[in-house]
Design a protein around this motif. Structure first.
Motif, PDB file in Angstrom:
ATOM      1  N   ASP A  40       0.831  -1.206   0.000  1.00 21.23           N
ATOM      2  CA  ASP A  40       0.000   0.000   0.000  1.00 21.23           C
ATOM      3  C   ASP A  40       0.869   1.260   0.000  1.00 21.23           C
ATOM      4  O   ASP A  40       1.883   1.321   0.692  1.00 21.23           O
ATOM      5  CB  ASP A  40      -0.928   0.014   1.213  1.00 21.23           C
ATOM      6  N   ALA A  41       0.460   2.239  -0.793  1.00 21.51           N
ATOM      7  CA  ALA A  41       1.172   3.517  -0.851  1.00 21.51           C
ATOM      8  C   ALA A  41       0.210   4.574  -1.354  1.00 21.51           C
ATOM      9  O   ALA A  41      -0.577   4.328  -2.263  1.00 21.51           O
ATOM     10  CB  ALA A  41       2.376   3.421  -1.787  1.00 21.51           C
ATOM     11  N   GLU A  42       0.262   5.744  -0.736  1.00 20.82           N
ATOM     12  CA  GLU A  42      -0.582   6.858  -1.181  1.00 20.82           C
ATOM     13  C   GLU A  42       0.285   8.099  -1.302  1.00 20.82           C
ATOM     14  O   GLU A  42       0.991   8.450  -0.365  1.00 20.82           O
ATOM     15  CB  GLU A  42      -1.687   7.158  -0.153  1.00 20.82           C
ATOM     16  N   LEU A  43       0.192   8.746  -2.450  1.00 17.58           N
ATOM     17  CA  LEU A  43       0.918  10.001  -2.640  1.00 17.58           C
ATOM     18  C   LEU A  43      -0.007  11.143  -2.213  1.00 17.58           C
ATOM     19  O   LEU A  43      -1.086  11.308  -2.783  1.00 17.58           O
ATOM     20  CB  LEU A  43       1.335  10.148  -4.104  1.00 17.58           C
ATOM     21  N   LEU A  44       0.396  11.898  -1.208  1.00 14.11           N
ATOM     22  CA  LEU A  44      -0.442  12.974  -0.687  1.00 14.11           C
ATOM     23  C   LEU A  44       0.085  14.330  -1.141  1.00 14.11           C
ATOM     24  O   LEU A  44       1.290  14.530  -1.220  1.00 14.11           O
ATOM     25  CB  LEU A  44      -0.457  12.948   0.847  1.00 14.11           C
ATOM     26  N   ASP A  45      -0.840  15.250  -1.416  1.00 14.76           N
ATOM     27  CA  ASP A  45      -0.402  16.612  -1.708  1.00 14.76           C
ATOM     28  C   ASP A  45      -0.291  17.388  -0.392  1.00 14.76           C
ATOM     29  O   ASP A  45      -0.554  16.849   0.692  1.00 14.76           O
ATOM     30  CB  ASP A  45      -1.334  17.286  -2.720  1.00 14.76           C
ATOM     31  N   ARG A  46       0.068  18.642  -0.520  1.00  9.39           N
ATOM     32  CA  ARG A  46       0.328  19.465   0.664  1.00  9.39           C
ATOM     33  C   ARG A  46      -0.900  19.576   1.564  1.00  9.39           C
ATOM     34  O   ARG A  46      -0.806  19.462   2.798  1.00  9.39           O
ATOM     35  CB  ARG A  46       0.767  20.839   0.145  1.00  9.39           C
ATOM     36  N   ALA A  47      -2.077  19.750   0.951  1.00  9.78           N
ATOM     37  CA  ALA A  47      -3.296  19.927   1.755  1.00  9.78           C
ATOM     38  C   ALA A  47      -3.604  18.650   2.545  1.00  9.78           C
ATOM     39  O   ALA A  47      -4.000  18.712   3.718  1.00  9.78           O
ATOM     40  CB  ALA A  47      -4.465  20.283   0.844  1.00  9.78           C
ATOM     41  N   ALA A  48      -3.403  17.491   1.902  1.00 11.18           N
ATOM     42  CA  ALA A  48      -3.696  16.228   2.577  1.00 11.18           C
ATOM     43  C   ALA A  48      -2.715  15.973   3.715  1.00 11.18           C
ATOM     44  O   ALA A  48      -3.091  15.461   4.779  1.00 11.18           O
ATOM     45  CB  ALA A  48      -3.653  15.084   1.563  1.00 11.18           C
ATOM     46  N   VAL A  49      -1.450  16.348   3.489  1.00 14.98           N
ATOM     47  CA  VAL A  49      -0.456  16.185   4.561  1.00 14.98           C
ATOM     48  C   VAL A  49      -0.808  17.116   5.715  1.00 14.98           C
ATOM     49  O   VAL A  49      -0.753  16.743   6.889  1.00 14.98           O
ATOM     50  CB  VAL A  49       0.961  16.480   4.032  1.00 14.98           C
ATOM     51  N   ARG A  50      -1.231  18.330   5.377  1.00 16.35           N
ATOM     52  CA  ARG A  50      -1.551  19.334   6.401  1.00 16.35           C
ATOM     53  C   ARG A  50      -2.712  18.858   7.284  1.00 16.35           C
ATOM     54  O   ARG A  50      -2.739  19.110   8.479  1.00 16.35           O
ATOM     55  CB  ARG A  50      -1.899  20.653   5.713  1.00 16.35           C
ATOM     56  N   LYS A  51      -3.649  18.159   6.656  1.00 16.80           N
ATOM     57  CA  LYS A  51      -4.790  17.643   7.421  1.00 16.80           C
ATOM     58  C   LYS A  51      -4.323  16.547   8.392  1.00 16.80           C
ATOM     59  O   LYS A  51      -4.805  16.435   9.509  1.00 16.80           O
ATOM     60  CB  LYS A  51      -5.810  17.061   6.426  1.00 16.80           C
ATOM     61  N   LEU A  52      -3.348  15.761   7.923  1.00 18.52           N
ATOM     62  CA  LEU A  52      -2.869  14.614   8.718  1.00 18.52           C
ATOM     63  C   LEU A  52      -1.958  15.077   9.863  1.00 18.52           C
ATOM     64  O   LEU A  52      -2.080  14.598  10.995  1.00 18.52           O
ATOM     65  CB  LEU A  52      -2.096  13.681   7.776  1.00 18.52           C
ATOM     66  N   VAL A  53      -1.035  15.963   9.554  1.00 21.69           N
ATOM     67  CA  VAL A  53      -0.056  16.420  10.554  1.00 21.69           C
ATOM     68  C   VAL A  53       0.039  17.950  10.496  1.00 21.69           C
ATOM     69  O   VAL A  53       0.952  18.507   9.896  1.00 21.69           O
ATOM     70  CB  VAL A  53       1.333  15.766  10.331  1.00 21.69           C
ATOM     71  N   PRO A  54      -0.906  18.647  11.136  1.00 15.33           N
ATOM     72  CA  PRO A  54      -1.003  20.103  10.968  1.00 15.33           C
ATOM     73  C   PRO A  54       0.126  20.887  11.633  1.00 15.33           C
ATOM     74  O   PRO A  54       0.282  22.069  11.367  1.00 15.33           O
ATOM     75  CB  PRO A  54      -2.351  20.432  11.641  1.00 15.33           C
ATOM     76  N   TYR A  55       0.936  20.222  12.451  1.00 14.44           N
ATOM     77  CA  TYR A  55       1.879  20.958  13.297  1.00 14.44           C
ATOM     78  C   TYR A  55       3.262  21.136  12.674  1.00 14.44           C
ATOM     79  O   TYR A  55       4.188  21.569  13.333  1.00 14.44           O
ATOM     80  CB  TYR A  55       2.021  20.241  14.644  1.00 14.44           C
ATOM     81  N   LEU A  56       3.435  20.779  11.404  1.00 14.46           N
ATOM     82  CA  LEU A  56       4.747  20.969  10.768  1.00 14.46           C
ATOM     83  C   LEU A  56       4.901  22.406  10.297  1.00 14.46           C
ATOM     84  O   LEU A  56       3.920  23.130  10.136  1.00 14.46           O
ATOM     85  CB  LEU A  56       4.901  20.019   9.576  1.00 14.46           C
ATOM     86  N   ASP A  57       6.135  22.801  10.003  1.00 12.85           N
ATOM     87  CA  ASP A  57       6.386  24.128   9.447  1.00 12.85           C
ATOM     88  C   ASP A  57       6.248  24.031   7.926  1.00 12.85           C
ATOM     89  O   ASP A  57       7.203  23.704   7.228  1.00 12.85           O
ATOM     90  CB  ASP A  57       7.792  24.597   9.844  1.00 12.85           C
ATOM     91  N   TYR A  58       5.049  24.329   7.417  1.00 11.07           N
ATOM     92  CA  TYR A  58       4.787  24.153   5.993  1.00 11.07           C
ATOM     93  C   TYR A  58       5.431  25.239   5.136  1.00 11.07           C
ATOM     94  O   TYR A  58       5.655  25.062   3.958  1.00 11.07           O
ATOM     95  CB  TYR A  58       3.264  24.110   5.738  1.00 11.07           C
ATOM     96  N   ASP A  59       5.692  26.382   5.736  1.00  9.20           N
ATOM     97  CA  ASP A  59       6.189  27.506   4.948  1.00  9.20           C
ATOM     98  C   ASP A  59       7.643  27.820   5.245  1.00  9.20           C
ATOM     99  O   ASP A  59       8.099  28.942   5.045  1.00  9.20           O
ATOM    100  CB  ASP A  59       5.299  28.732   5.199  1.00  9.20           C
ATOM    101  N   ASN A  60       8.362  26.822   5.722  1.00 13.10           N
ATOM    102  CA  ASN A  60       9.802  26.967   5.911  1.00 13.10           C
ATOM    103  C   ASN A  60      10.407  27.461   4.594  1.00 13.10           C
ATOM    104  O   ASN A  60      10.206  26.851   3.544  1.00 13.10           O
ATOM    105  CB  ASN A  60      10.377  25.599   6.304  1.00 13.10           C
ATOM    106  N   ALA A  61      11.123  28.585   4.660  1.00 12.18           N
ATOM    107  CA  ALA A  61      11.573  29.228   3.426  1.00 12.18           C
ATOM    108  C   ALA A  61      12.491  28.317   2.621  1.00 12.18           C
ATOM    109  O   ALA A  61      12.493  28.345   1.389  1.00 12.18           O
ATOM    110  CB  ALA A  61      12.301  30.528   3.763  1.00 12.18           C
TER     111      ALA A  61
END
Lengths: 416, 89
Positions: free
Chosen positions: A143-164
């Motif tokens: 099993d493998a799923e390729l997630l986009d940014r929005a899907a990752v954000r829903k799963l783990v909202p606490y990461l730094d998504y906008d790290n320059a």
């Protein structure tokens, strides 16, 4: 004694006085059909599957210290099968399948938790590489799923998504991956093997391997000579030292890898997250500590401790991914000695010496491979030839050029 | 671990990049496969004194041979790889 809810209740009413040791502390007999050198996860799993799958119970596991004192208790407890190359994918998937049935098989609670493993990607090129990896996995039934940014954000909202420098673009998720309580794996396999008659001999260091006319006849140990028809080496970071006793030089260097645990916090990370722009992976133990690790220190080492510059580097990576980590204190850190092979893939197979079998070269990937490694090694020892799953991991692939270099790093063990 | 560079003096280990075992002899192009196997892949990997190449990227940018006990990281000797090569000639 079989563990069950009834045995728990009975012992609760009995004041917990009836528990027996989970395995016998055996002394080695004079002679065995099979001697396994190394009482870590792989050695104990091998003994279990030798007894269960092949009916070979006249087996000793010789351990220089106490069982599980090496890498099976020094990893970050992650299991997964997200490999790209043909030799690897089926093997690690078989391992994950064995994990899924492990607790019923060995009647031991190893706290197998399929909480998912999420590998983040941070660039378009990395997304393409992960898409390819995910497709290779799915073609192999993984099993493998390729997630986009929005899907990752829903799963783990606490990461730094906008790290320059390292913005999170998405991730490759394997939901069946997860974590296992690593000590329980050693103890569970030890107990299961012991119940089938395997002798587990602790504080029994192998000091020499005796070979006569190209065939093994036994091992000298700190508790005397032990005769053996077959010998399986599963000594992880000490593989080169043990193999040298039989005159073998291995395509392996030993390196230290550090791991860390923070102070305990409330439930925060309910999956495993890996940082794709460096080498950092993190999960949360059931006790609440955040468990994380990264890269090797880089130079050959037999010392089970690492150096501070690498700690600093790792924590900087962690902060780039999860800035909130800066508010936590690191509680403990430790090091394990990795048997880094020359192509980054393990060796399970026969050797040029009759009756001597080798299980080594696990690099960082040994823990997740424990069940399949033991299963395949047991098959190889019992039948005298590898199973189709571990045939690509033969020792002589370095002579013939059939390397399995997942990372494409070449003969540089400290970069795999 | 701190390495005493023959050119720069005592420096922290993160100024250096390790590059594997020192003293490997590259075989002749016509050498046998087993000689090449030996050179490219097989290592002594000793628990004890071990000679290893380090590149001083954060300093003099010279290649060094550091002889160190892999069990304790106690360093016995550091020489410039070039000096050792010249001495061997």
């Amino acid at each position: 004694m079989r563990y069950s809810v009834f045995s728990l209740l009975a012992q609760a009413l009995n004041g917990q006085k009836g528990w027996k040791p989970a395995w016998r502390d055996a002394s080695p007999k004079d002679e065995y059909d099979v001697v396994i050198v190394g009482g870590g996860g792989h050695g104990l799993a091998t003994a279990h599957y030798l007894a269960k799958e092949h009916g070979i119970t006249n087996v000793a596991v010789l351990e220089k210290s106490t069982i599980g004192s090496g890498n099976v208790g020094r990893n970050t407890t992650i299991i997964r099968s997200n490999y790209l190359l043909p030799g690897n994918t089926p093997f690690y998937e078989w391992s994950l399948k064995l994990w899924e049935g492990l607790e019923q098989d060995i009647n031991y609670n190893a706290m197998v938790s399929q909480r998912g493993v999420l590998n983040l990607y941070h660039s378009d090129a990395q997304r393409d590489a992960f898409a390819r990896r995910g497709n290779a996995m799915r073609l192999n039934g993984v099993d493998a799923e390729l997630l986009d940014r929005a899907a990752v954000r829903k799963l783990v909202p606490y990461l730094d998504y906008d790290n320059a420098r390292f913005p999170v673009h998405g991730g490759l998720l394997q939901r069946r991956g997860g974590t296992v309580r690593h000590d329980a794996v050693a103890w569970g396999y030890a107990r299961a093997a012991d119940q089938r008659g395997v002798d587990i001999c602790q504080n029994c260091e192998v000091t020499n391997i005796r070979v006569e006319n190209g065939r093994v006849i036994g091992v000298d140990t700190t508790k005397g000579f032990v005769r053996a028809k077959k010998i399986g080496l599963a000594a992880a970071g000490n593989s080169s030292r043990v193999a040298a006793m039989a005159g073998l030089r291995l395509p392996i260097e030993s390196h230290v890898l550090q791991a860390f645990v923070s102070e305990g916090v409330k439930p925060l990370i309910d999956t495993v997250v890996t940082f794709g722009a460096g080498h950092f992976y993190i999960n949360q133990s059931d006790k609440g500590g955040l468990v994380f690790g990264g890269d090797l220190d880089g130079y050959n080492s037999y010392a089970q401790r690492g150096a501070l510059p690498h700690v600093e580097h790792l924590l900087e990576e962690g902060m780039a991914l999860m800035p909130m980590l800066g508010r936590l204190r690191v509680l403990r850190s430790w090091g394990g000695i990795m048997d880094m092979s020359m192509d980054g893939s393990p060796i399970i197979g026969t050797t040029p010496i009759d009756g001597l079998y080798l299980n080594a070269g696990w690099c960082y990937g040994g823990f997740k491979a424990t069940p399949a490694s033991g299963w395949c090694f047991a098959h190889t020892i019992a039948r005298g030839e590898p199973h189709v799953l571990n045939a690509p991991y033969r020792l002589n692939r370095f002579d013939t050029g059939h390397l399995i270099d997942e990372k494409g790093a070449g003969a540089t063990p400290n970069l795999h | 671990m701190r390495i005493v560079c023959p050119h720069c003096g005592e420096r922290p280990v993160d100024e250096f990049v390790p590059y594997g075992a020192a003293g490997l002899k590259r075989p002749d192009a016509s050498a046998s496969t087993s000689d090449w196997l030996d050179y490219v892949y097989l290592r002594d990997n000793k628990a004890g004194m071990h000679g290893e190449l380090f590149y001083h990227v954060g300093g003099c940018r010279a290649w060094l041979i550091v002889t160190r006990d892999t069990r304790t990281h106690a360093i016995a000797e550091v020489v410039a790889a070039r000096d050792q090569r010249d001495a061997a000639r």
